[in-house]
Design a protein around this motif. Sequence first.
Motif, PDB file in Angstrom:
ATOM      1  N   VAL A  28      34.622  47.055  41.953  1.00  0.00           N
ATOM      2  CA  VAL A  28      35.041  46.844  40.575  1.00  0.00           C
ATOM      3  C   VAL A  28      36.493  46.381  40.603  1.00  0.00           C
ATOM      4  CG1 VAL A  28      35.724  49.247  40.243  1.00  0.00           C
ATOM      5  CG2 VAL A  28      35.099  47.867  38.277  1.00  0.00           C
ATOM      6  N   ASP A  29      36.862  45.533  39.653  1.00  0.00           N
ATOM      7  CA  ASP A  29      38.246  45.092  39.522  1.00  0.00           C
ATOM      8  C   ASP A  29      38.964  45.980  38.529  1.00  0.00           C
ATOM      9  OD1 ASP A  29      37.997  42.960  41.308  1.00  0.00           O
ATOM     10  OD2 ASP A  29      37.372  41.562  39.739  1.00  0.00           O
ATOM     11  N   VAL A  30      40.162  46.409  38.900  1.00  0.00           N
ATOM     12  CA  VAL A  30      41.020  47.185  38.018  1.00  0.00           C
ATOM     13  C   VAL A  30      42.382  46.502  37.967  1.00  0.00           C
ATOM     14  CG1 VAL A  30      39.851  49.387  38.408  1.00  0.00           C
ATOM     15  CG2 VAL A  30      41.759  48.745  39.884  1.00  0.00           C
ATOM     16  N   TYR A  31      43.126  46.786  36.902  1.00  0.00           N
ATOM     17  CA  TYR A  31      44.456  46.190  36.814  1.00  0.00           C
ATOM     18  C   TYR A  31      45.469  47.196  36.302  1.00  0.00           C
ATOM     19  CZ  TYR A  31      44.102  45.672  31.704  1.00  0.00           C
ATOM     20  OH  TYR A  31      43.998  45.916  30.353  1.00  0.00           O
ATOM     21  N   ASN A  57      43.882  57.662  48.121  1.00  0.00           N
ATOM     22  CA  ASN A  57      42.771  57.349  49.033  1.00  0.00           C
ATOM     23  C   ASN A  57      41.764  56.388  48.415  1.00  0.00           C
ATOM     24  OD1 ASN A  57      43.722  58.948  51.214  1.00  0.00           O
ATOM     25  ND2 ASN A  57      42.987  60.770  50.137  1.00  0.00           N
ATOM     26  N   ILE A  58      42.280  55.427  47.659  1.00  0.00           N
ATOM     27  CA  ILE A  58      41.433  54.387  47.068  1.00  0.00           C
ATOM     28  C   ILE A  58      41.686  53.103  47.854  1.00  0.00           C
ATOM     29  CG2 ILE A  58      40.907  53.064  44.991  1.00  0.00           C
ATOM     30  CD1 ILE A  58      42.064  55.468  43.374  1.00  0.00           C
ATOM     31  N   SER A  59      40.706  52.678  48.629  1.00  0.00           N
ATOM     32  CA  SER A  59      40.837  51.464  49.425  1.00  0.00           C
ATOM     33  C   SER A  59      40.852  50.242  48.528  1.00  0.00           C
ATOM     34  CB  SER A  59      39.681  51.345  50.417  1.00  0.00           C
ATOM     35  OG  SER A  59      39.710  52.418  51.312  1.00  0.00           O
ATOM     36  N   VAL A  60      41.643  49.261  48.917  1.00  0.00           N
ATOM     37  CA  VAL A  60      41.761  48.007  48.169  1.00  0.00           C
ATOM     38  C   VAL A  60      41.207  46.888  49.032  1.00  0.00           C
ATOM     39  CG1 VAL A  60      43.378  46.362  47.155  1.00  0.00           C
ATOM     40  CG2 VAL A  60      43.783  48.815  46.906  1.00  0.00           C
ATOM     41  N   TYR A  85      48.711  43.161  37.838  1.00  0.00           N
ATOM     42  CA  TYR A  85      48.226  43.146  39.212  1.00  0.00           C
ATOM     43  C   TYR A  85      46.754  43.532  39.165  1.00  0.00           C
ATOM     44  CZ  TYR A  85      53.108  43.005  40.704  1.00  0.00           C
ATOM     45  OH  TYR A  85      54.427  42.655  40.899  1.00  0.00           O
ATOM     46  N   LEU A  86      45.949  42.781  39.876  1.00  0.00           N
ATOM     47  CA  LEU A  86      44.496  42.955  39.878  1.00  0.00           C
ATOM     48  C   LEU A  86      44.050  43.405  41.261  1.00  0.00           C
ATOM     49  CD1 LEU A  86      41.995  42.312  38.026  1.00  0.00           C
ATOM     50  CD2 LEU A  86      41.932  40.107  39.179  1.00  0.00           C
ATOM     51  N   PHE A  87      43.240  44.456  41.310  1.00  0.00           N
ATOM     52  CA  PHE A  87      42.768  45.010  42.579  1.00  0.00           C
ATOM     53  C   PHE A  87      41.254  45.182  42.539  1.00  0.00           C
ATOM     54  CE2 PHE A  87      47.072  46.562  41.893  1.00  0.00           C
ATOM     55  CZ  PHE A  87      47.686  46.208  43.076  1.00  0.00           C
ATOM     56  N   THR A  88      40.615  44.868  43.651  1.00  0.00           N
ATOM     57  CA  THR A  88      39.187  45.118  43.811  1.00  0.00           C
ATOM     58  C   THR A  88      39.053  46.389  44.640  1.00  0.00           C
ATOM     59  OG1 THR A  88      38.726  42.748  43.750  1.00  0.00           O
ATOM     60  CG2 THR A  88      36.993  44.184  44.633  1.00  0.00           C
ATOM     61  N   ILE A  89      38.355  47.377  44.060  1.00  0.00           N
ATOM     62  CA  ILE A  89      38.203  48.680  44.708  1.00  0.00           C
ATOM     63  C   ILE A  89      36.727  49.082  44.731  1.00  0.00           C
ATOM     64  CG2 ILE A  89      40.518  49.425  44.024  1.00  0.00           C
ATOM     65  CD1 ILE A  89      39.110  51.210  41.853  1.00  0.00           C
ATOM     66  N   ASP A  90      36.432  50.127  45.476  1.00  0.00           N
ATOM     67  CA  ASP A  90      35.091  50.706  45.521  1.00  0.00           C
ATOM     68  C   ASP A  90      34.772  51.269  44.132  1.00  0.00           C
ATOM     69  OD1 ASP A  90      32.848  52.375  45.883  1.00  0.00           O
ATOM     70  OD2 ASP A  90      33.483  52.968  47.886  1.00  0.00           O
ATOM     71  N   ALA A  91      33.634  50.901  43.585  1.00  0.00           N
ATOM     72  CA  ALA A  91      33.249  51.347  42.241  1.00  0.00           C
ATOM     73  C   ALA A  91      33.180  52.871  42.141  1.00  0.00           C
ATOM     74  CB  ALA A  91      31.910  50.723  41.843  1.00  0.00           C
ATOM     75  N   ALA A  92      32.895  53.537  43.240  1.00  0.00           N
ATOM     76  CA  ALA A  92      32.823  55.004  43.231  1.00  0.00           C
ATOM     77  C   ALA A  92      34.196  55.636  42.988  1.00  0.00           C
ATOM     78  CB  ALA A  92      32.236  55.512  44.545  1.00  0.00           C
TER      79      ALA A  92
END
Length: 129
Positions: A28-31, A57-60, A85-92
């Motif tokens: 999921v993308d978050v900003y 502990n959220i991998s990017v 800033y836009l980051f793609t992270i694990d949806a979990a």
Amino acid sequence: MKLFLPVLSLLLVACQSTSSATPEEKFVDVYISKGDKQCHFGGISLAKAKGYLLEENISVSQASCAVITGMAYPSVCGGATGNIYLFTIDAAKLNAAKAIGFIPAAALTTKKLGYQVQKCQKVINNKNM
């Protein structure tokens, strides 16, 4: 005709996916706002914003600079810029990211807004370079 139905059934079964989640659903993308202001530049760096996620502990998997689109920003010193800033992270890990101030990028579309990825500018001593 007798072979048609069994063969068709086998083809349909073979085409079914065994995975319950597509790769798009796993990420999921978050900003988060860059925090800069018109005429004052500054704000936080991409590395610092990414660090907020890593500390929890959220991998990017991907990081980029972007600007919110579909919203007008009056030209005034000290006014908002829409830089994010836009980051793609694990949806979990979405709830953990939200807990530290990140917003799902999908929330922009519910407000009839969007974002456009752009080249990042370096932030040195709170000034864009």
